[in-house]
Design a protein around this motif. Structure first.
Motif, PDB file in Angstrom:
ATOM      1  N   ASN A  74     -27.354 -16.307  78.815  1.00 46.22           N
ATOM      2  CA  ASN A  74     -28.628 -16.025  79.482  1.00 46.22           C
ATOM      3  C   ASN A  74     -29.001 -17.140  80.462  1.00 46.22           C
ATOM      4  OD1 ASN A  74     -30.748 -14.175  79.851  1.00 46.22           O
ATOM      5  ND2 ASN A  74     -32.100 -15.349  78.526  1.00 46.22           N
ATOM      6  N   GLU A  75     -28.010 -17.589  81.224  1.00 46.00           N
ATOM      7  CA  GLU A  75     -28.200 -18.714  82.144  1.00 46.00           C
ATOM      8  C   GLU A  75     -28.354 -18.291  83.599  1.00 46.00           C
ATOM      9  OE1 GLU A  75     -25.764 -22.207  79.701  1.00 46.00           O
ATOM     10  OE2 GLU A  75     -24.797 -21.180  81.399  1.00 46.00           O
ATOM     11  N   GLU A 132     -32.066  -8.063  82.772  1.00 46.33           N
ATOM     12  CA  GLU A 132     -33.170  -7.322  82.167  1.00 46.33           C
ATOM     13  C   GLU A 132     -33.960  -8.130  81.152  1.00 46.33           C
ATOM     14  OE1 GLU A 132     -32.168  -3.447  80.752  1.00 46.33           O
ATOM     15  OE2 GLU A 132     -31.225  -2.851  82.631  1.00 46.33           O
ATOM     16  N   ASN A 133     -33.502  -9.322  80.832  1.00 49.36           N
ATOM     17  CA  ASN A 133     -34.287 -10.199  79.969  1.00 49.36           C
ATOM     18  C   ASN A 133     -35.533 -10.723  80.687  1.00 49.36           C
ATOM     19  OD1 ASN A 133     -32.611 -10.019  77.693  1.00 49.36           O
ATOM     20  ND2 ASN A 133     -31.226 -11.558  78.519  1.00 49.36           N
ATOM     21  N   THR A 134     -35.569 -10.544  81.993  1.00 50.11           N
ATOM     22  CA  THR A 134     -36.749 -10.924  82.768  1.00 50.11           C
ATOM     23  C   THR A 134     -37.879  -9.938  82.470  1.00 50.11           C
ATOM     24  OG1 THR A 134     -35.283 -11.683  84.534  1.00 50.11           O
ATOM     25  CG2 THR A 134     -37.601 -11.407  85.090  1.00 50.11           C
ATOM     26  N   ASN A 135     -39.084 -10.442  82.393  1.00 50.88           N
ATOM     27  CA  ASN A 135     -40.251  -9.611  82.114  1.00 50.88           C
ATOM     28  C   ASN A 135     -40.358  -8.462  83.118  1.00 50.88           C
ATOM     29  OD1 ASN A 135     -43.260  -8.926  82.540  1.00 50.88           O
ATOM     30  ND2 ASN A 135     -43.282 -10.056  80.606  1.00 50.88           N
ATOM     31  N   LYS A 136     -40.595  -7.235  82.610  1.00 45.36           N
ATOM     32  CA  LYS A 136     -40.629  -6.063  83.483  1.00 45.36           C
ATOM     33  C   LYS A 136     -41.781  -6.099  84.483  1.00 45.36           C
ATOM     34  CE  LYS A 136     -38.085  -2.711  80.703  1.00 45.36           C
ATOM     35  NZ  LYS A 136     -37.399  -3.731  79.901  1.00 45.36           N
ATOM     36  N   VAL A 137     -42.907  -6.662  84.060  1.00 45.05           N
ATOM     37  CA  VAL A 137     -44.027  -6.808  84.991  1.00 45.05           C
ATOM     38  C   VAL A 137     -43.652  -7.769  86.106  1.00 45.05           C
ATOM     39  CG1 VAL A 137     -46.422  -7.591  85.219  1.00 45.05           C
ATOM     40  CG2 VAL A 137     -45.702  -6.300  83.189  1.00 45.05           C
TER      41      VAL A 137
END
Length: 312
Positions: free
Chosen positions: A94-95, A246-251
Motif C-alpha cells: 500500500n505504498e 481504492e484504499n483511498t477514501n471515496k469522498v
C-alpha cells in the motif's frame, strides 16, 4: 510525435498535486505523505529528466498555494517502477496512491488489486484513439488479405504494445501465425511520422500509426491527405489513463476528479493542457476500457489457438 508519453507524465503529476491538497484536508498531521507511481512504460516517449523537471516546476507553483490554503505541509514522492512485479510489490505494501500504467499492465493488476481507472486526457472531450492502416491512393490495397507480402512501416512495438496486439489479431483472422511472416519486410521507424512518410515517398506499401498522429501530419502537410488514405482501422480505445488505489477514501476520490475536471477552467490550466495537445481531463470508468480489453482478450484467444495447433 511524443503526445501520449508527455500527457501521461505531466498530467499525472498535476493530478498528484490536487490529491496532495485533498489528502491534507483529511489528515490530522502537519505533514501528509503522498506517492505517485509511474510504470516504466510511461517514459517510453518522453525523457524522464524532462518529465521530472516539468512536474517539479508545476509542483512548486501549486504546492505553495495548496499549503497556504490548508496550512499543512505536503510530503510528495514519486517512483518509477521498472517491472510489473515492482508495481505489485508497491501495491502489496500500500505504498502507492495513484498509478500511471500501460493497458496491458492494467489488465494484469486488475485481477489481483483494487484499482479503479479514473482520469484520461482528451481533445474535444474525446479520450479515445485508433490505429490507422495507411496506403497510397494509387495502391490496390483494400483489405487485410492484400497486405500479404507487402512492405510495412511501423513504430517500435515496445512503445506501442496495443498496436502489436491489434495487428496480430488482424492477421490471425486472415490465417497468419505472426506479423513478420505475413509481410515481406517490416520496417521499424524511429517515430510514426517517419512511417507515414515512408508510404508517402513509396518506400513502403503501407504503415500503421495512431489516428491523432496521422491527422497532425496532414495538418502540417496537406499533400499527405491528398496522397494517402486509410483502408483499415482498429477499434477505438483509451490509450493513456491513470488508476487510483481504492484504499483511498471515496469522498476524496470524488473531490480529486471534480478538481481535475476544473483544470480547464483556468487560464493557467488551459495553457498547460494545450502544450500537450489536450483540452481537458475527463473522468473514465471500467466501461470505457472495454474496447481495449477486448483487443487483449482476442489476442490471448488467437495465441492459444496457435499453441494448440503446434501441439497437434
Amino acid at each position: 510525435m511524443n503526445r501520449n508519453g508527455n500527457i501521461v507524465m505531466f498530467l499525472s503529476g498535476i493530478i498528484t498535486l490536487w490529491l496532495c491538497g485533498y489528502l491534507n484536508s483529511y489528515a490530522g498531521d502537519d505533514k501528509v505523505k503522498f506517492t505517485m507511481g509511474y510504470s516504466i512504460f510511461s517514459f517510453q516517449e518522453v525523457s524522464p529528466i524532462d518529465a521530472s523537471a516539468a512536474i517539479s516546476v508545476y509542483a512548486k507553483l501549486s504546492k505553495e498555494k495548496i499549503e497556504k490554503r490548508l496550512n499543512k505541509k505536503i510530503d510528495f514522492h514519486y517512483f518509477v517502477y521498472n517491472s510489473l512485479n515492482d508495481i505489485k510489490e508497491a501495491l502489496d505494501k500500500n505504498e502507492v496512491d495513484l498509478l500511471s500504467i500501460s493497458f496491458t499492465e492494467y489488465r494484469e493488476l486488475k485481477k489481483q488489486y483494487r484499482i479503479t481507472p479514473c482520469i484520461a486526457p482528451s481533445a474535444s472531450d474525446n479520450a479515445y484513439e485508433q490505429y490507422y492502416f495507411l496506403k497510397r491512393n494509387d495502391s490496390n490495397l483494400t483489405k487485410t488479405e492484400d497486405l500479404i507480402g507487402k512492405n510495412l512501416s511501423v513504430p517500435n512495438f515496445k512503445n506501442h504494445p496495443m498496436l502489436e496486439e491489434w495487428l496480430f489479431n488482424l492477421l490471425a483472422k486472415a490465417g497468419h501465425r505472426s506479423i513478420n511472416s505475413a509481410f515481406r519486410q517490416v520496417k521499424v521507424t524511429e517515430n510514426e511520422s517517419s512511417a507515414i512518410y515512408n508510404v508517402f515517398f513509396g518506400n513502403s506499401d503501407c504503415a500503421v500509426v495512431r489516428k491523432s498522429v496521422y491527422q497532425a501530419v496532414c495538418e502540417l502537410n496537406p499533400q499527405i491527405k491528398k496522397t494517402l488514405s486509410v483502408f483499415i482501422s482498429s477499434p477505438s480505445f483509451i490509450p493513456i489513463f491513470s488508476v487510483v488505489n481504492e484504499n483511498t477514501n471515496k469522498v476524496l476520490i470524488k473531490a480529486i476528479l471534480d478538481e481535475t475536471k476544473a483544470l480547464q477552467l483556468t487560464s493557467q490550466g488551459k495553457n498547460i493542457l494545450s502544450i500537450f495537445k489536450s483540452e481537458s481531463m475527463i473522468r473514465i470508468n471500467d466501461d470505457d476500457l472495454k474496447a481495449g480489453l477486448n483487443i487483449l482478450d482476442e489476442n490471448d484467444y488467437f495465441k492459444k489457438q496457435l499453441t494448440i495447433k503446434k501441439r497437434r
